[in-house]
Scaffold this motif. Structure first.
Motif, PDB file in Angstrom:
ATOM      1  N   GLU A  78      -2.615  -2.100 -12.724  1.00 27.20           N
ATOM      2  CA  GLU A  78      -3.559  -2.788 -11.836  1.00 27.20           C
ATOM      3  C   GLU A  78      -3.418  -2.413 -10.358  1.00 27.20           C
ATOM      4  O   GLU A  78      -3.487  -3.275  -9.484  1.00 27.20           O
ATOM      5  N   ASN A  79      -3.228  -1.140 -10.089  1.00 30.31           N
ATOM      6  CA  ASN A  79      -3.265  -0.598  -8.732  1.00 30.31           C
ATOM      7  C   ASN A  79      -4.491   0.309  -8.639  1.00 30.31           C
ATOM      8  O   ASN A  79      -4.915   0.875  -9.648  1.00 30.31           O
ATOM      9  N   PRO A  80      -5.060   0.502  -7.449  1.00 25.47           N
ATOM     10  CA  PRO A  80      -6.234   1.381  -7.316  1.00 25.47           C
ATOM     11  C   PRO A  80      -6.002   2.797  -7.854  1.00 25.47           C
ATOM     12  O   PRO A  80      -6.945   3.428  -8.321  1.00 25.47           O
TER      13      PRO A  80
ATOM     14  N   LYS B  48       0.831  -1.200   0.000  1.00 30.71           N
ATOM     15  CA  LYS B  48       0.000   0.000   0.000  1.00 30.71           C
ATOM     16  C   LYS B  48       0.869   1.254   0.000  1.00 30.71           C
ATOM     17  O   LYS B  48       0.463   2.289  -0.501  1.00 30.71           O
ATOM     18  N   PHE B  49       2.031   1.152   0.601  1.00 34.72           N
ATOM     19  CA  PHE B  49       2.932   2.289   0.760  1.00 34.72           C
ATOM     20  C   PHE B  49       4.365   1.793   0.587  1.00 34.72           C
ATOM     21  O   PHE B  49       4.717   0.738   1.098  1.00 34.72           O
ATOM     22  N   ILE B  50       5.178   2.546  -0.145  1.00 34.22           N
ATOM     23  CA  ILE B  50       6.565   2.134  -0.342  1.00 34.22           C
ATOM     24  C   ILE B  50       7.498   3.329  -0.250  1.00 34.22           C
ATOM     25  O   ILE B  50       7.283   4.358  -0.873  1.00 34.22           O
ATOM     26  N   GLU B  51       8.524   3.157   0.576  1.00 34.72           N
ATOM     27  CA  GLU B  51       9.574   4.163   0.718  1.00 34.72           C
ATOM     28  C   GLU B  51      10.865   3.417   1.034  1.00 34.72           C
ATOM     29  O   GLU B  51      11.128   3.068   2.183  1.00 34.72           O
ATOM     30  N   LEU B  52      11.647   3.147   0.000  1.00 34.13           N
ATOM     31  CA  LEU B  52      12.874   2.390   0.158  1.00 34.13           C
ATOM     32  C   LEU B  52      14.021   3.301   0.570  1.00 34.13           C
ATOM     33  O   LEU B  52      14.097   4.450   0.144  1.00 34.13           O
ATOM     34  N   ASP B  53      14.933   2.773   1.363  1.00 29.99           N
ATOM     35  CA  ASP B  53      16.099   3.526   1.826  1.00 29.99           C
ATOM     36  C   ASP B  53      17.106   3.642   0.676  1.00 29.99           C
ATOM     37  O   ASP B  53      17.648   2.634   0.212  1.00 29.99           O
ATOM     38  N   PRO B  54      17.375   4.861   0.202  1.00 32.07           N
ATOM     39  CA  PRO B  54      18.282   5.046  -0.944  1.00 32.07           C
ATOM     40  C   PRO B  54      19.676   4.469  -0.727  1.00 32.07           C
ATOM     41  O   PRO B  54      20.338   4.081  -1.688  1.00 32.07           O
ATOM     42  N   GLU B  55      20.115   4.378   0.503  1.00 31.58           N
ATOM     43  CA  GLU B  55      21.442   3.830   0.798  1.00 31.58           C
ATOM     44  C   GLU B  55      21.589   2.395   0.289  1.00 31.58           C
ATOM     45  O   GLU B  55      22.667   1.971  -0.103  1.00 31.58           O
ATOM     46  N   PHE B  56      20.492   1.653   0.259  1.00 34.40           N
ATOM     47  CA  PHE B  56      20.530   0.242  -0.122  1.00 34.40           C
ATOM     48  C   PHE B  56      20.068   0.001  -1.560  1.00 34.40           C
ATOM     49  O   PHE B  56      20.049  -1.140  -2.013  1.00 34.40           O
ATOM     50  N   PHE B  57      19.692   1.053  -2.262  1.00 30.54           N
ATOM     51  CA  PHE B  57      19.168   0.908  -3.619  1.00 30.54           C
ATOM     52  C   PHE B  57      19.823   1.927  -4.565  1.00 30.54           C
ATOM     53  O   PHE B  57      19.153   2.621  -5.314  1.00 30.54           O
TER      54      PHE B  57
ATOM     55  N   THR C 104       1.086   9.907  -2.930  1.00 29.29           N
ATOM     56  CA  THR C 104       1.792  10.033  -1.650  1.00 29.29           C
ATOM     57  C   THR C 104       2.301   8.682  -1.162  1.00 29.29           C
ATOM     58  O   THR C 104       3.256   8.623  -0.395  1.00 29.29           O
ATOM     59  N   ASN C 105       1.685   7.598  -1.644  1.00 24.20           N
ATOM     60  CA  ASN C 105       2.114   6.254  -1.246  1.00 24.20           C
ATOM     61  C   ASN C 105       3.428   5.826  -1.903  1.00 24.20           C
ATOM     62  O   ASN C 105       4.028   4.842  -1.488  1.00 24.20           O
ATOM     63  N   ILE C 106       3.840   6.554  -2.949  1.00 21.09           N
ATOM     64  CA  ILE C 106       5.076   6.193  -3.664  1.00 21.09           C
ATOM     65  C   ILE C 106       6.073   7.348  -3.739  1.00 21.09           C
ATOM     66  O   ILE C 106       7.153   7.187  -4.279  1.00 21.09           O
ATOM     67  N   ARG C 107       5.738   8.502  -3.216  1.00 17.06           N
ATOM     68  CA  ARG C 107       6.601   9.684  -3.399  1.00 17.06           C
ATOM     69  C   ARG C 107       8.011   9.486  -2.867  1.00 17.06           C
ATOM     70  O   ARG C 107       8.953  10.080  -3.364  1.00 17.06           O
TER      71      ARG C 107
ATOM     72  N   ILE D 214      -3.453   9.179 -11.004  1.00 17.34           N
ATOM     73  CA  ILE D 214      -2.390   8.551 -11.783  1.00 17.34           C
ATOM     74  C   ILE D 214      -1.736   9.558 -12.730  1.00 17.34           C
ATOM     75  O   ILE D 214      -0.533   9.552 -12.925  1.00 17.34           O
ATOM     76  N   TYR D 215      -2.539  10.448 -13.310  1.00 17.07           N
ATOM     77  CA  TYR D 215      -1.990  11.448 -14.238  1.00 17.07           C
ATOM     78  C   TYR D 215      -1.177  12.504 -13.487  1.00 17.07           C
ATOM     79  O   TYR D 215      -0.131  12.950 -13.968  1.00 17.07           O
TER      80      TYR D 215
END
Length: 169
Positions: free
Chosen positions: A144-146, A100-109, A126-129, A153-154
């Protein structure tokens, strides 16, 4: 079993330093897998034990120096806790992981340029920012995400475009 058959050669065997191989051996035994240090692609889509609570944490503890592409099993996971020791990871497939929400740590990616979030539960930008913080990211797949069922989306597509990131839907 499928993965094991793909990794084991029919003739001969690879000699691996026992101490160097220990973390892989323990992880493979715990999760019934056959991962090795020299892999470039880890495909866990058929991994039957990847749903265990410690799986993401345990996977983060193992050094995979050559992995460029990772496919997670289609099960609910807490991807935000994932801090992989995969310095060359370029593509991450999180299809159908109930995210539902994703915020990956840039240090590891640092080298991640493509992330597949198809068939998840992303509802708005806001769930992917937080993905904008990833230095090499160029493509986010959101099929296929809500969020696709709204005008959001736009807005997300235009917002990410300013950061040089293409959103596919």
């Amino acid at each position: 079993k499928k993965q094991f058959n793909q990794l084991v050669r029919k003739k001969g065997r690879e000699v691996i330093d026992e101490e160097d191989n220990k973390p892989y051996k323990e992880f493979n035994r715990k999760y019934n897998l056959a991962l090795i240090k020299k892999q470039e692609i880890i495909d866990l889509r058929d991994a039957t034990n990847a749903f265990k609570e410690d799986f993401i944490y345990d996977l983060s503890l193992i050094h995979f120096p050559f992995v460029t592409r990772l496919y997670m099993a289609p099960r609910k996971i807490d991807i935000n806790d994932f801090k992989p020791d995969m310095p060359n990871l370029a593509e991450l497939n999180l299809e159908n992981c109930k995210i539902k929400f994703i915020e990956l740590d840039p240090e590891f990616f640092q080298k991640l340029w493509r992330i597949n979030l198809q068939y998840n539960l992303i509802e708005d930008k806001t769930n992917i920012r937080g993905l904008k913080r990833l230095p090499a990211l160029k493509i986010i797949e959101l099929h296929e995400n809500p969020i696709e069922r709204t005008n959001e989306i736009y807005s997300a597509k235009e917002d990410f475009k300013k950061s040089g990131i293409l959103i596919k839907f």
